[in-house]
Scaffold this active site. Structure first.
Site, PDB file in Angstrom:
ATOM      1  N   LYS A   1      71.438  16.149  49.317  1.00  0.00           N
ATOM      2  CA  LYS A   1      69.793  17.541  48.941  1.00  0.00           C
ATOM      3  C   LYS A   1      69.242  16.990  48.271  1.00  0.00           C
ATOM      4  O   LYS A   1      69.352  16.184  47.118  1.00  0.00           O
ATOM      5  CB  LYS A   1      70.405  18.390  48.337  1.00  0.00           C
ATOM      6  CG  LYS A   1      68.769  19.582  48.008  1.00  0.00           C
ATOM      7  CD  LYS A   1      69.211  20.594  47.707  1.00  0.00           C
ATOM      8  CE  LYS A   1      68.287  21.607  47.306  1.00  0.00           C
ATOM      9  NZ  LYS A   1      68.226  22.645  46.615  1.00  0.00           N
TER      10      LYS A   1
ATOM     11  N   GLY B   1      63.908  30.537  37.036  1.00  0.00           N
ATOM     12  CA  GLY B   1      63.371  29.394  36.762  1.00  0.00           C
ATOM     13  C   GLY B   1      63.238  28.361  36.297  1.00  0.00           C
ATOM     14  O   GLY B   1      62.716  27.438  36.376  1.00  0.00           O
TER      15      GLY B   1
ATOM     16  N   LYS C   1      61.259  23.394  30.790  1.00  0.00           N
ATOM     17  CA  LYS C   1      60.689  24.873  31.458  1.00  0.00           C
ATOM     18  C   LYS C   1      62.114  25.631  30.231  1.00  0.00           C
ATOM     19  O   LYS C   1      63.100  25.250  29.943  1.00  0.00           O
ATOM     20  CB  LYS C   1      60.660  24.916  32.504  1.00  0.00           C
ATOM     21  CG  LYS C   1      60.368  23.629  33.455  1.00  0.00           C
ATOM     22  CD  LYS C   1      61.065  24.162  35.095  1.00  0.00           C
ATOM     23  CE  LYS C   1      60.121  23.058  36.258  1.00  0.00           C
ATOM     24  NZ  LYS C   1      60.664  23.561  37.685  1.00  0.00           N
TER      25      LYS C   1
END
Length: 308
Positions: free
Chosen positions: A64, A208, A214
């Site tokens: 991917k 998320g 993050k």
């Protein structure tokens, strides 16, 4: 060789099929039947990043190549773009090409909801963030018989997703964050659960914060909860838990992998007052599960083909 557009991926793999495929992939990975390496990040901070994610399982290999550019929606562009390539593990022959954004949305939703059902205690549910992945999460919760609240910073997007999915819009962020089970699907740039905010018995699937820098929950809150992740090797340096690991407040011995829980090799929730957190960094074996489910349906949906 079939080529799956985003629309074709969603047609081939309905939400409940995605749920079953990803749950099976978690178990197969936990048992060592499906393998993968941690994703490779190619950062172009602050614009975004590129990710390469390989996996092997079920007689197939997958790669991917996907992006995450959080500022894209303001330009009228999707946050996530890319391709999923599936090859035969026996011959190396390329077997299919799939839209990465649709595959990502299906497997992200599945992972978050699987964690809610495996680690939560029941009761109310909410999805915070109504982008593509958040909308798919709310859709799957509905398909599994839930009645989730949804919330988003963009009122127009919140209204559109509420109507499309048949979910109830929360009156405020605080109302959504107070649900018994919360799935957070935000860009991960802002802390949602601040110090002392998690309630006894609450479960949160943190979807998320899937990359370095993050976070959706304060590091201090991790000490109050039982922590689960999708893959420790990947999560320890590339997601919600990375800051706590770097600060020395969290070690791998205190973290359980969701696949081990599903396979019966590790304990899940142990009592009703326990706070449980699931950190999702996104696994290539989940993408492989969605891709193989799509291939199973390829003959039924009349796909275009590509000759190499």
């Amino acid at each position: 060789m079939p080529v799956f557009s985003g629309t074709a991926v969603r047609e081939a793999v309905p939400p409940l099929r995605a749920y079953e495929a990803v749950r099976d992939a978690f178990v197969r990975h936990a048992r060592g039947e499906w393998t993968m390496q941690p994703k490779v990040y190619v950062s172009n901070y602050p614009a975004g990043d590129f990710r390469a994610m390989p996996a092997l399982g079920g007689g197939h290999a997958l790669l991917k190549w996907v992006t995450s550019f959080p500022g894209n929606p303001a330009r009228g562009l999707p946050t996530v773009t890319g391709l999923v390539l599936v090859s035969s593990a026996e011959t190396g022959e390329l077997e299919a090409v799939l839209d990465a954004a649709a595959v990502t949305a299906l497997r992200t939703a599945a992972a978050g909801v699987i964690a809610v059902e495996a680690l939560g205690r029941g009761g109310s549910s909410a999805v915070v963030g109504c982008g593509v992945n958040g909308a798919e999460t709310a859709r799957l919760l509905r398909a599994r018989g839930g009645d989730p609240l949804v919330w988003d910073v963009d009122p127009a997007r919140l209204a559109a997703v509420s109507e499309d999915v048949g979910a109830r819009p929360a009156g405020s962020l605080e109302e959504a964050l107070a649900a018994d089970a919360v799935v957070t699907v935000t860009p991960g740039r802002e802390i949602l659960f601040r110090s002392g905010s998690l309630r006894p018995g609450q479960h949160v699937s943190l979807m998320g914060a899937d990359g370095p820098g993050k976070a959706e929950v304060a590091v201090e809150e991790l000490a109050r909860a039982t922590i689960f992740c999708d893959d420790w090797e990947q999560a320890s340096h590339g997601g919600e838990l990375a800051a706590a690991v770097a600060a020395g407040v969290l070690r791998g011995t205190a973290v359980r992998q969701l696949g081990d829980v599903l396979a019966g090799a590790a304990a899940g929730r142990t009592d009703d007052d326990e706070i449980t957190l699931f950190d999702s960094t996104g696994l290539a074996i989940q993408d492989l599960a969605i891709a193989l489910a799509a291939l199973d349906s390829a003959r039924d949906i009349g796909l275009p083909t590509l000759a190499l």
